[in-house]
Design a protein around this motif. Sequence first.
Motif, short mmCIF file in Angstrom:
data_model
loop_
_atom_site.label_atom_id
_atom_site.label_comp_id
_atom_site.label_asym_id
_atom_site.label_seq_id
_atom_site.Cartn_x
_atom_site.Cartn_y
_atom_site.Cartn_z
N TYR A 174 -8.90 16.30 -28.14
CA TYR A 174 -10.20 16.98 -28.12
C TYR A 174 -11.20 16.27 -29.02
O TYR A 174 -12.37 16.15 -28.67
CB TYR A 174 -10.07 18.44 -28.54
N ALA A 175 -10.77 15.81 -30.18
CA ALA A 175 -11.67 15.12 -31.12
C ALA A 175 -12.18 13.81 -30.51
O ALA A 175 -13.36 13.48 -30.64
CB ALA A 175 -10.96 14.84 -32.44
N ILE A 176 -11.31 13.10 -29.81
CA ILE A 176 -11.72 11.85 -29.15
C ILE A 176 -12.73 12.15 -28.05
O ILE A 176 -13.76 11.49 -27.95
CB ILE A 176 -10.49 11.11 -28.58
N LEU A 177 -12.44 13.17 -27.24
CA LEU A 177 -13.35 13.54 -26.15
C LEU A 177 -14.69 14.03 -26.71
O LEU A 177 -15.74 13.71 -26.17
CB LEU A 177 -12.71 14.60 -25.26
N ASP A 178 -14.64 14.81 -27.78
CA ASP A 178 -15.85 15.32 -28.40
C ASP A 178 -16.68 14.16 -28.96
O ASP A 178 -17.90 14.13 -28.79
CB ASP A 178 -15.51 16.32 -29.49
N GLY A 179 -16.02 13.21 -29.59
CA GLY A 179 -16.71 12.04 -30.12
C GLY A 179 -17.35 11.20 -29.01
O GLY A 179 -18.47 10.72 -29.16
N ALA A 180 -16.63 11.07 -27.90
CA ALA A 180 -17.16 10.29 -26.78
C ALA A 180 -18.37 10.99 -26.16
O ALA A 180 -19.36 10.33 -25.80
CB ALA A 180 -16.08 10.07 -25.73
N SER A 181 -18.33 12.30 -26.05
CA SER A 181 -19.47 13.03 -25.44
C SER A 181 -20.68 12.99 -26.36
O SER A 181 -21.80 12.96 -25.87
CB SER A 181 -19.07 14.46 -25.09
N HIS A 182 -20.49 13.00 -27.69
CA HIS A 182 -21.61 12.93 -28.61
C HIS A 182 -22.25 11.54 -28.63
O HIS A 182 -23.44 11.39 -28.81
CB HIS A 182 -21.19 13.34 -30.01
#
Length: 111
Positions: free
Chosen positions: A100-108
Amino acid sequence: MCNYQTLYHSSQGYVIRCAHCKGIQMAFGTSVVNLAPEEFFCFADMVIRLADNRDPLYQENEKSICLPLPADHVMMLLTPAEISRLAKMVMEVQALLEAYAILDGASHSQG
Protein backbone atom coordinates in the motif's frame (compact mmCIF):
# COMPACT_ATOMS: atom_id res chain seq x y z
CA MET A 1 -14.36 9.19 12.34
CA CYS A 2 -12.50 6.06 11.35
CA ASN A 3 -13.30 4.17 8.18
CA TYR A 4 -11.74 0.73 8.55
CA GLN A 5 -10.30 -1.52 5.88
CA THR A 6 -9.59 -5.17 6.67
CA LEU A 7 -5.93 -6.10 6.26
CA TYR A 8 -6.21 -9.61 7.72
CA HIS A 9 -9.02 -11.81 9.01
CA SER A 10 -9.06 -15.44 10.15
CA SER A 11 -10.31 -17.55 13.02
CA GLN A 12 -7.09 -16.52 14.86
CA GLY A 13 -7.80 -12.80 14.74
CA TYR A 14 -7.90 -9.74 12.54
CA VAL A 15 -6.03 -6.57 11.64
CA ILE A 16 -7.90 -3.51 10.45
CA ARG A 17 -6.67 -0.02 9.56
CA CYS A 18 -8.37 3.32 9.35
CA ALA A 19 -7.87 4.60 5.81
CA HIS A 20 -7.96 8.18 7.10
CA CYS A 21 -5.81 8.26 10.29
CA LYS A 22 -3.86 5.03 9.49
CA GLY A 23 -4.46 3.70 13.04
CA ILE A 24 -4.28 -0.09 13.25
CA GLN A 25 -6.38 -2.38 15.40
CA MET A 26 -5.13 -5.93 15.88
CA ALA A 27 -7.05 -8.73 17.56
CA PHE A 28 -5.41 -12.05 18.42
CA GLY A 29 -6.80 -14.61 20.81
CA THR A 30 -8.49 -12.66 23.59
CA SER A 31 -6.45 -9.47 23.09
CA VAL A 32 -7.32 -6.37 21.05
CA VAL A 33 -4.67 -3.67 20.63
CA ASN A 34 -4.78 -0.28 18.91
CA LEU A 35 -1.44 0.70 17.39
CA ALA A 36 0.02 3.55 15.38
CA PRO A 37 1.63 2.29 12.14
CA GLU A 38 5.17 2.63 13.51
CA GLU A 39 4.13 0.76 16.67
CA PHE A 40 2.68 -2.03 14.55
CA PHE A 41 5.90 -2.45 12.56
CA CYS A 42 7.98 -2.49 15.75
CA PHE A 43 5.58 -5.01 17.32
CA ALA A 44 5.61 -7.17 14.19
CA ASP A 45 9.43 -7.23 14.10
CA MET A 46 9.51 -8.32 17.75
CA VAL A 47 6.93 -11.08 17.15
CA ILE A 48 8.81 -12.42 14.13
CA ARG A 49 12.10 -12.37 16.04
CA LEU A 50 10.53 -14.28 18.96
CA ALA A 51 8.97 -16.82 16.61
CA ASP A 52 12.30 -17.38 14.85
CA ASN A 53 14.23 -17.83 18.12
CA ARG A 54 11.97 -20.19 20.02
CA ASP A 55 13.35 -21.92 23.11
CA PRO A 56 13.24 -25.69 22.46
CA LEU A 57 12.71 -26.34 26.17
CA TYR A 58 9.18 -24.91 26.09
CA GLN A 59 6.25 -27.14 25.24
CA GLU A 60 4.32 -26.13 22.11
CA ASN A 61 1.17 -25.34 24.15
CA GLU A 62 2.82 -23.89 27.28
CA LYS A 63 2.12 -20.19 27.95
CA SER A 64 5.78 -19.22 28.17
CA ILE A 65 6.33 -16.17 25.94
CA CYS A 66 5.71 -12.69 27.36
CA LEU A 67 5.10 -10.16 24.63
CA PRO A 68 5.10 -6.52 25.81
CA LEU A 69 2.54 -4.19 24.30
CA PRO A 70 2.90 -0.43 23.81
CA ALA A 71 0.83 0.27 26.94
CA ASP A 72 2.28 0.45 30.44
CA HIS A 73 2.05 -2.80 32.38
CA VAL A 74 0.27 -4.74 29.61
CA MET A 75 1.59 -7.92 27.99
CA MET A 76 0.35 -10.85 25.97
CA LEU A 77 1.25 -14.30 27.28
CA LEU A 78 1.55 -16.76 24.40
CA THR A 79 2.50 -20.33 23.66
CA PRO A 80 5.17 -21.15 21.05
CA ALA A 81 2.33 -22.31 18.78
CA GLU A 82 0.51 -18.98 19.22
CA ILE A 83 3.62 -16.88 18.58
CA SER A 84 4.08 -18.77 15.29
CA ARG A 85 0.49 -18.05 14.25
CA LEU A 86 0.81 -14.41 15.30
CA ALA A 87 4.08 -14.08 13.35
CA LYS A 88 2.39 -15.43 10.21
CA MET A 89 -0.43 -12.92 10.67
CA VAL A 90 1.81 -9.87 11.18
CA MET A 91 4.11 -10.85 8.28
CA GLU A 92 1.12 -10.92 5.92
CA VAL A 93 -0.04 -7.53 7.19
CA GLN A 94 3.47 -6.04 6.96
CA ALA A 95 3.72 -7.12 3.33
CA LEU A 96 0.30 -5.66 2.55
CA LEU A 97 1.09 -2.34 4.27
CA GLU A 98 4.40 -2.10 2.40
CA ALA A 99 2.57 -2.70 -0.89
CA TYR A 100 0.00 0.00 0.00
CA ALA A 101 2.84 2.42 0.82
CA ILE A 102 4.46 1.79 -2.57
CA LEU A 103 1.14 2.28 -4.38
CA ASP A 104 0.38 5.40 -2.35
CA GLY A 105 3.82 6.81 -3.13
CA ALA A 106 3.38 6.07 -6.84
CA SER A 107 -0.04 7.76 -6.96
CA HIS A 108 1.31 10.88 -5.19
CA SER A 109 4.27 11.18 -7.55
CA GLN A 110 1.94 11.06 -10.58
CA GLY A 111 -0.39 13.72 -9.16
